[in-house]
Design a protein around this motif. Structure first.
Motif, PDB file in Angstrom:
ATOM      1  N   ILE A  70       0.857  -1.140   0.012  1.00 36.49           N
ATOM      2  CA  ILE A  70       0.032  -0.059   0.128  1.00 36.49           C
ATOM      3  C   ILE A  70       0.804   1.021  -0.040  1.00 36.49           C
ATOM      4  N   VAL A  71       1.862   1.307   0.919  1.00 34.84           N
ATOM      5  CA  VAL A  71       2.817   2.440   1.380  1.00 34.84           C
ATOM      6  C   VAL A  71       3.453   2.703  -0.207  1.00 34.84           C
ATOM      7  N   ASP A  72       3.863   1.873  -0.748  1.00 30.06           N
ATOM      8  CA  ASP A  72       4.595   2.026  -2.124  1.00 30.06           C
ATOM      9  C   ASP A  72       4.085   2.605  -3.263  1.00 30.06           C
ATOM     10  N   CYS A  73       2.631   2.471  -3.170  1.00 28.68           N
ATOM     11  CA  CYS A  73       1.594   3.240  -4.263  1.00 28.68           C
ATOM     12  C   CYS A  73       1.089   4.450  -4.089  1.00 28.68           C
ATOM     13  N   LEU A  74       1.776   5.136  -2.757  1.00 26.26           N
ATOM     14  CA  LEU A  74       0.832   6.424  -2.506  1.00 26.26           C
ATOM     15  C   LEU A  74       1.680   7.367  -3.402  1.00 26.26           C
ATOM     16  N   LYS A  75       1.523   7.520  -4.375  1.00 23.73           N
ATOM     17  CA  LYS A  75       2.272   8.617  -5.403  1.00 23.73           C
ATOM     18  C   LYS A  75       1.055   9.452  -5.820  1.00 23.73           C
ATOM     19  N   GLU A  76       1.842  10.718  -6.390  1.00 19.33           N
ATOM     20  CA  GLU A  76       0.948  11.667  -6.930  1.00 19.33           C
ATOM     21  C   GLU A  76       0.115  11.568  -7.962  1.00 19.33           C
ATOM     22  N   ASN A  77       0.522  10.810  -8.787  1.00 19.79           N
ATOM     23  CA  ASN A  77      -0.195  10.529  -9.989  1.00 19.79           C
ATOM     24  C   ASN A  77      -1.303   9.316  -9.743  1.00 19.79           C
ATOM     25  N   ASN A  78      -1.475   8.860  -8.462  1.00 16.66           N
ATOM     26  CA  ASN A  78      -2.394   7.952  -8.081  1.00 16.66           C
ATOM     27  C   ASN A  78      -3.426   8.697  -7.375  1.00 16.66           C
ATOM     28  N   VAL A  79      -3.475  10.095  -6.991  1.00 14.29           N
ATOM     29  CA  VAL A  79      -4.461  10.651  -6.368  1.00 14.29           C
ATOM     30  C   VAL A  79      -5.531  10.793  -7.205  1.00 14.29           C
ATOM     31  N   ILE A  80      -6.737  10.534  -6.338  1.00 11.38           N
ATOM     32  CA  ILE A  80      -8.244  10.575  -7.026  1.00 11.38           C
ATOM     33  C   ILE A  80      -8.965  11.651  -6.391  1.00 11.38           C
ATOM     34  N   GLY A  81      -8.513  12.078  -5.126  1.00  9.76           N
ATOM     35  CA  GLY A  81      -9.214  13.062  -4.625  1.00  9.76           C
ATOM     36  C   GLY A  81      -8.639  13.650  -3.566  1.00  9.76           C
ATOM     37  N   SER A  82      -8.965  14.847  -2.900  1.00  8.70           N
ATOM     38  CA  SER A  82      -8.272  15.600  -1.640  1.00  8.70           C
ATOM     39  C   SER A  82      -9.355  16.314  -0.915  1.00  8.70           C
ATOM     40  N   GLY A  83      -9.068  16.132   0.292  1.00  7.54           N
ATOM     41  CA  GLY A  83      -9.940  17.349   1.089  1.00  7.54           C
ATOM     42  C   GLY A  83      -9.237  17.955   2.241  1.00  7.54           C
ATOM     43  N   ALA A  84      -9.829  18.425   3.310  1.00 13.48           N
ATOM     44  CA  ALA A  84      -9.222  19.168   4.349  1.00 13.48           C
ATOM     45  C   ALA A  84      -8.304  18.198   5.146  1.00 13.48           C
ATOM     46  N   SER A  85      -8.710  16.945   5.330  1.00 10.91           N
ATOM     47  CA  SER A  85      -7.911  16.122   5.955  1.00 10.91           C
ATOM     48  C   SER A  85      -6.918  15.317   5.755  1.00 10.91           C
ATOM     49  N   GLY A  86      -6.961  15.510   4.007  1.00 14.73           N
ATOM     50  CA  GLY A  86      -5.680  14.752   3.513  1.00 14.73           C
ATOM     51  C   GLY A  86      -6.131  14.327   2.104  1.00 14.73           C
ATOM     52  N   LYS A  87      -5.359  13.463   1.539  1.00 19.31           N
ATOM     53  CA  LYS A  87      -5.584  12.766  -0.028  1.00 19.31           C
ATOM     54  C   LYS A  87      -6.219  11.431  -0.014  1.00 19.31           C
ATOM     55  N   VAL A  88      -6.823  11.019  -1.037  1.00 12.06           N
ATOM     56  CA  VAL A  88      -7.305   9.553  -1.315  1.00 12.06           C
ATOM     57  C   VAL A  88      -6.540   9.036  -2.517  1.00 12.06           C
TER      58      VAL A  88
END
Length: 1000
Positions: free
Chosen positions: A681-699
Motif C-alpha cells: 500500500i505505502v509503495d503506491c501512495l504517489k501523486e499520479n495515483n491521487v483521485i481526490g483530496s480534502g481538508a484532512s488529506g488525500k485519497v
C-alpha cells in the motif's frame, strides 16, 4: 323627555357598537381556540376572524343551511401543524373532520374524541401522528369512515375496532403497525372498504375472518407479510370489486374459486411466489378490467378466454408462460397496456393487435416470439412504448410505425429484423430511446433523424447499415449515447458531432470510416467512452483529446493513425487505452512507458520505449542494439553500486529517526480477510495515483499485485472537520471505531488501517463511479437517469437506517452529503466518511452537545447550527437535502439562490411556480409521479422542526412505497377502485408537498 330618551339612545349605541351586538357565536369561538392551537405558516386560516357573526363563510368550514350549525371542517392541504385539535369535538353538529395532508403531530388520545358523538367521517391521512391508535374510536356511534393512512402509528390494530356499529371505510395503510390483523374486524358487518396494507405485521396467512365480511367491495392487503396459499373462501366476498394481495409471500396456485367472483374489476397479485397454471373460468369475470399477475412463477399457456375479456391492462411479466398468444387478445376494445416480459411465449403476435384498442404500452421482451411486427400496433395513434427486445421477430419495420408520432421508447434489439428502416421512423419527434442493435437492417440512416429532437440514446450497432453517418445527428442536442459499431459506414466522422456537448458515449468501431478526427473535439466535455477501433482512420491523434475531463475509455486501435502520441494523454484517467495496430512513431509518453501498457501499443513499428518486445528491429541493427544494451548494463551497474553506497549511508544515518515510523507501519489492523501488505500500500501512495483530496488529506487509487483495486485515505496534519476541536488522531480513531465493526451492504467497507508515523492510512474498497456529487453535479450528470437516482436514494437511506436503528449503540454520521455517498460499478450506493461520526447512548431519547459544528454548508440542520445539539434528526435533515439534490439536480448552495439554500429555494419555487420548475430537466417526465413522491419525502426530512422529521426507518419505507406504486404496477389512474377510497396520495402528480414557509 323625548330629548332625554334620544340622548340615552345615542349614548347606548356609542358605548356598545353594533359589532359587539352581532358578535361571533359560540361555535366560532370554539374554532378560534382551534386556530390558536395550530401553526399556520401559509396563512390558510386568515379568514377565521372575529368580525363575522358565524364561521359559516370561513375557509374550510361548511354549515347546515337551515340551522347554521357547523357540520364539516375540511382543512386538507392547509399545511397546518400541531397536535390534534380536540376542541373540534365541542361543535355539536360536526359530522366530518378532514385534516389530510398536513403536519398534525403527536399522538391521539381517547379524550380527543369523547365529545365527537355526531362524527361520521374522520380523515387524518398523510400527517405525522405517532403512538398507538386509540381503541376509543370504536365508541363513536355514527362513524362511517376512518382514514389514518400514511402516518407513523405503531402497536397493533385494536381488537375493539370490531365494535364499530356503522363503519364502512377503514383505511390504516402506510403506518408502522405490527402484530396480527385482529379477527374481530369481521364483526363490522357494514364494512365496504378495508385498506390496511403497507404495515409491519408478523408473517401470517390471509386472515380467515375475511370470509365473513360479505359486504366488502375493496380489499387492499399489499405488502402485509402474508404467507401461505390464496384461500378459496375469498369467493364468498361476492360484492368485491378490487382484490389486491400484491407484494407478499404467497405461494401455491391461483384458486379456481376466484373465478366465481363476478363483481371483480381489478385483481392484483403481483410480486409473490405463486406457481402452477392459470385456472379456467375467466369468461365469467365479465367486469374484470385490470389483471396483474407479474413477478411470480406461473406457467402454462395464456387462456384464450382470458383474452376475450374487455381488459384495459394485462400484466403477466416475469413468469413462465409458454405457448402462443391467443388471437382473441386483439379483439379487446379497451386494452391499453399489455406486458408479457420474460416468459417463454412463442409464435406470432396477433395481426390485429392494437386495431381495436388504444394501445399505449406493449412489452413482450425476453420471449420466443417470431414473425412480423403487426401493422396495427399504433392504429389509434397513442402507442408510447414498443419493447420487443430478445425475441425472433423477422421482416421489416411496418411503414405505419413511421407515422406513430406518439412513440417515446423503441426497443427492437436482438431480433432477426431486416430491410430498410422507414425514413419517417428515424424522425419521430417524441422518441428519446431508439434501439435497433443486433438485427440485420440495411440501407442508410435517413437525414430525417434531425426531427428526432428529443432523442437521448441512439443504438444501431451490429446491423448492415451503410453509407455515411448523416451530419444531422450532430443537431440532436439531447443525445447522450450514440452506438453504431459493427456496420458498413463509410466516409468521414461528421464534424457536426462535436456540437453534442452532452454526449457521453461514442462507439463507431468496426466500420469503414476514413479521414481524421473532426475539429473541435474539445467540446466533448461529457464524453466518457470513445471507441473508433477497426476503421480506416488516418492522420494524427489530436492533442485536444487529452483535455476531455471525464474520458476513461479510449480505443483507437486498428486504424492508420500516424505521428507521435500526444503527451496530453497523460492528463486522462483512463481505465482502458488501446492504440495498437496503427502507424504511430516516436517515444511513448512517460506515464505509459511501462510493461503494464505494453498491449496498448503493439503493432506500431515506429514506437520505441523502455519495454521488452515493443520495438521490433531486424538484422544487424538488432545485434548492435543488444551489444549496446549489454555495455550499458555494465556502466549502469557501476553507477548503481556507487549510488547504492551513498544511499545506504544516508538511510542508516536516518534509521534511528525513522525507527518510530517503521514501528508504526507494523501497527496494522485488518477488519476483513485481505491479500496484501502494508508495504504494498505505502509503495503506491504517489501523486499520479491521487483521485481526490480534502481538508484532512488525500485519497489514492491503488492497484494491487493481485489485480484488485482499493482506495487509500491518508490523514495528515490537523483535521479541519471540527476546526481545531477534533484532531487528526480523533478523526482516524472515529473512522476506525465506527467502520471497523459495521457490516452492511450500504456502508463502505474498511479493509484495514495502519499508522505510518506522521500520517494515518485507511484502506477502503474502491468505488469506481466516485461520489454521488461528482456524477450529479459534474459533467457525467447525464448518466444518472431517474431509476438510478431512486436506487441510490434507497441504498443510502438503508445505510443510514442501519446506523440509527440497528447499531448498538446507535451511530450519528454528522456529515451526510452527496460527496459522502459513493457508487460502485453497478451504481450501488454506500455511505462513507465517518471521521466526525458519534456514538450515542440513547440516540432516540435525547441529544448531545458538540463543542463545534461538524458538517457541510447547505446540509446542516437549523437547530444544530444554533444550538450545537445533535441527534439522529440532524442526519435526517442532511439526507433530505440529498433527496432534493437528486430530484432537482442542483447544488445545496448555489449563487442563483441568493441568500437561500436549496431547501428554501425548493419551497419558494413550489409556492410561486409549481413543480415543473423544480424537477431536473434531464429526468424523464414519465417518472414525474414517482419523482414527486420522493420530493415529498425530502421535504418531510427537511422540516424546520426536528420532531416533524420521520425516522430513517420510516424514510426507507416511504421511499420504497414511492417506487412500489409505480413498479411493477406502473399506473393506477385507470383502476376501477371503490369511490370510498381516498386515492390522493397515490394518483395526484405530487403528494402533499409541504411548503415549510417558516424556514426563515
Amino acid at each position: 323627555m323625548q330629548q332625554q330618551l334620544l340622548f340615552i339612545s345615542l349614548l347606548f349605541f356609542h358605548c356598545f357598537p353594533i359589532t359587539t351586538i352581532l358578535s361571533l357565536n359560540q361555535e366560532g369561538l370554539f374554532l378560534q381556540r382551534v386556530k390558536l392551537g395550530l401553526s399556520d405558516p401559509t396563512q390558510s386560516l386568515s379568514s377565521w376572524n372575529q368580525r363575522d357573526q358565524t364561521p359559516c363563510n370561513w375557509n374550510g368550514i361548511t354549515c347546515d343551511p337551515n340551522t347554521r350549525r357547523v357540520t364539516v371542517v375540511d382543512l386538507s392541504d392547509f399545511d397546518v401543524g400541531g397536535p390534534f385539535p380536540s376542541f373540534l369535538c365541542r361543535l355539536p353538529s360536526l359530522t366530518t373532520v378532514n385534516l389530510a395532508n398536513n403536519n398534525i403531530n403527536g399522538s391521539l388520545t381517547a379524550g380527543d374524541f369523547s365529545s365527537c358523538q355526531s362524527l361520521e367521517h374522520l380523515v387524518l391521512q398523510a400527517n405525522l401522528l405517532v403512538g398507538p391508535i386509540p381503541e376509543a374510536l370504536a365508541q363513536l356511534p355514527n362513524l362511517r369512515e376512518l382514514n389514518l393512512q400514511a402516518n407513523n402509528f405503531t402497536g397493533e390494530i385494536p381488537a375493539k375496532f370490531g365494535e364499530f356499529p356503522r363503519l364502512e371505510v377503514l383505511n390504516l395503510a402506510g403506518n408502522l403497525l405490527g402484530g396480527k390483523i385482529p379477527s374481530e374486524l369481521a364483526n363490522i358487518s357494514t364494512l365496504r372498504v378495508l385498506s390496511i396494507c403497507y404495515n409491519l405485521y408478523t408473517p401470517a396467512p390471509v386472515p380467515a375472518m375475511l370470509a365473513n365480511m360479505t359486504n366488502l367491495e375493496y380489499l387492499w392487503l399489499t405488502d402485509s407479510n402474508l404467507v401461505g396459499n390464496i384461500p378459496g373462501f375469498l369467493a364468498k366476498l361476492t360484492r368485491l370489486t378490487n382484490l389486491d394481495l400484491s407484494i407478499n409471500k404467497l405461494t401455491g396456485s391461483i384458486p379456481g374459486e376466484l373465478m366465481e367472483m363476478k363483481s371483480l374489476e381489478q385483481i392484483e397479485l403481483y410480486q409473490n411466489s405463486l406457481s402452477g397454471e392459470l385456472p379456467v373460468g375467466w369468461k365469467s369475470l365479465t367486469a374484470l378490467r385490470r389483471l396483474d399477475l407479474s413477478t411470480n412463477q406461473l406457467s402454462g399457456t395464456i387462456p384464450d378466454e382470458l383474452c376475450e375479456l374487455e381488459l384495459e391492462s394485462l400484466n403477466l411479466m416475469e413468469n413462465r408462460f409458454e405457448g402462443t398468444l391467443p388471437e382473441s387478445i386483439a379483439k379487446s376494445p379497451n386494452l391499453y397496456e399489455l406486458k408479457l416480459f420474460n416468459n417463454k411465449l412463442s409464435g406470432e403476435l396477433p395481426a390485429q393487435l392494437g386495431l381495436n384498442s388504444g394501445l399505449l404500452r406493449l412489452d413482450v421482451s425476453y420471449n420466443r416470439f417470431s414473425g412480423p411486427i403487426p401493422e396495427s400496433l399504433c392504429a389509434k395513434g397513442v402507442l408510447e412504448d414498443l419493447i420487443l427486445i430478445y425475441n425472433s421477430f423477422s421482416g421489416e419495420i411496418p411503414e405505419s410505425l413511421g407515422r406513430c408520432q406518439s412513440l417515446q421508447r423503441v426497443r427492437l434489439r436482438n431480433n432477426q429484423l431486416t430491410g430498410i428502416v422507414p425514413q419517417e421512423f428515424w424522425g419521430l419527434p417524441r422518441v428519446y430511446l431508439f434501439e435497433l442493435e443486433k438485427n440485420s437492417f440495411s440501407g442508410q440512416v435517413s437525414n430525417r433523424i434531425a426531427s428526432a429532437h428529443n432523442l437521448s440514446v441512439l443504438k444501431i450497432s451490429n446491423n448492415q447499415f451503410s453509407g455515411s453517418i448523416p451530419m444531422e445527428i450532430g443537431h440532436l442536442g439531447n443525445l447522450i449515447e450514440f452506438s453504431a459499431s459493427g456496420n458498413k459506414f463509410t466516409g468521414q466522422i461528421p464534424g457536426s458531432l462535436v456540437n453534442l456537448s452532452m454526449l457521453s458515449l461514442l462507439v463507431l468501431d468496426d466500420n469503414e470510416l476514413t479521414g481524421g478526427f473532426p475539429v473541435g473535439i474539445q467540446h466533448w466535455k461529457s464524453l466518457n467512452e470513445l471507441n473508433l477501433a477497426n476503421n480506416k482512420l488516418s492522420g494524427r491523434i489530436p492533442d485536444e483529446i487529452g483535455s476531455l475531463p471525464v474520458l476513461n475509455y479510449l480505443d483507437l486501435s486498428g486504424n492508420y493513425l500516424y505521428g507521435e502520441i500526444p503527451l496530453s494523454l497523460q492528463d486522462l484517467k483512463l481505465n482502458l487505452l488501446n492504440l495498437s495496430n496503427n502507424m504511430l512513431s516516436g517515444e511513448l509518453p512517460p506515464l505509459y512507458a511501462n510493461q503494464m501498457y505494453k498491449n496498448s501499443f503493439l503493432g506500431n513499428p515506429g514506437l520505441c520505449g523502455d519495454m521488452v518486445g515493443l520495438c521490433q528491429q531486424m538484422g544487424d541493427s538488432k545485434k548492435q542494439r543488444y551489444f549496446w544494451i549489454l555495455r550499458s548494463i555494465f556502466i549502469l551497474a557501476g553507477l548503481v553500486f556507487v549510488v547504492g553506497i551513498v544511499w545506504f549511508y544516508f538511510k542508516y544515518r536516518n534509521f534511528r529517526k525513522s525507527k518510530k515510523s517503521i514501528a508504526a507501519i507494523s501497527k496494522w489492523r485488518s477488519f476483513h480477510k485481505i491479500g496484501f501488505t502494508e508495504f504494498e500500500i505505502v509503495d503506491c501512495l504517489k501523486e499520479n495515483n491521487v483521485i481526490g483530496s480534502g481538508a484532512s488529506g488525500k485519497v489514492y487509487k491503488v492497484v494491487l499485485r493481485n489485480g484488485e483495486t482499493v482506495a487509500v485515505k491518508k490523514l495528515s496534519g490537523q483535521s479541519k472537520k471540527d476546526s481545531g476541536a477534533t484532531s487528526e488522531k480523533d478523526e482516524f480513531e472515529a473512522e476506525v471505531e465506527t467502520l471497523g465493526k459495521i457490516r452492511h451492504k450500504n456502508i463502505v467497507r474498511l479493509w484495514c488501517c495502519c499508522s505510518t508515523g506522521d500520517s494515518k492510512l485507511l484502506v477502503y474498497e474502491y468505488m469506481p463511479n466516485g461520489s454521488l456529487a461528482d456524477l450529479l453535479h459534474g459533467s457525467k450528470s447525464g448518466l444518472l437517469d431517474w431509476p438510478t437516482r431512486y436506487k441510490i436514494a434507497i441504498d443510502a437511506a438503508e445505510g443510514l437506517s442501519y446506523l440509527h436503528h440497528d447499531c448498538v449503540p446507535p451511530i450519528v454520521h454528522r456529515d451526510v452529503k452527496s460527496n459522502n455517498i459513493l457508487l460502485d460499478a453497478e451504481f450501488n450506493a454506500r455511505v462513507a466518511d465517518f471521521g466526525v461520526a458519534k456514538v450515542f447512548h440513547g440516540v432516540n431519547k435525547g441529544t448531545e452537545s458538540m463543542s463545534v459544528i461538524a458538517g457541510s454548508c447547505g446540509y446542516i440542520a437549523p437547530e444544530y447550527a444554533y444550538t450545537l445539539r445533535v441527534n439522529e434528526k440532524s442526519d435526517i435533515y442532511s439526507f433530505g437535502v440529498v433527496l432534493l439534490e437528486l430530484v432537482t439536480g442542483r447544488l445545496p448552495i448555489d449563487p442563483e439562490f441568493g441568500e437561500k439554500d436549496l431547501v428554501k429555494w425548493v419551497c419558494l419555487t413550489l409556492d410561486q411556480n409549481g413543480i415543473d420548475h423544480i424537477i431536473d430537466p434531464k429526468l424523464d417526465s414519465s417518472f414525474k409521479e414517482e419523482i414527486c413522491r420522493v420530493l415529498d419525502v425530502g421535504l418531510r426530512c427537511t422540516s424546520s422542526l426536528p420532531i416533524s422529521r420521520p425516522s430513517m426507518r420510516r424514510v426507507v419505507k416511504m421511499l420504497q412505497e414511492a417506487g412500489a406504486r409505480n413498479r411493477p404496477n406502473a399506473s393506477r389512474k385507470n383502476s376501477k377502485l371503490s369511490p370510498y377510497v381516498n386515492e390522493e396520495i397515490f394518483d395526484q402528480e405530487c403528494v402533499s408537498l409541504r411548503l415549510e414557509s417558516s424556514r426563515e
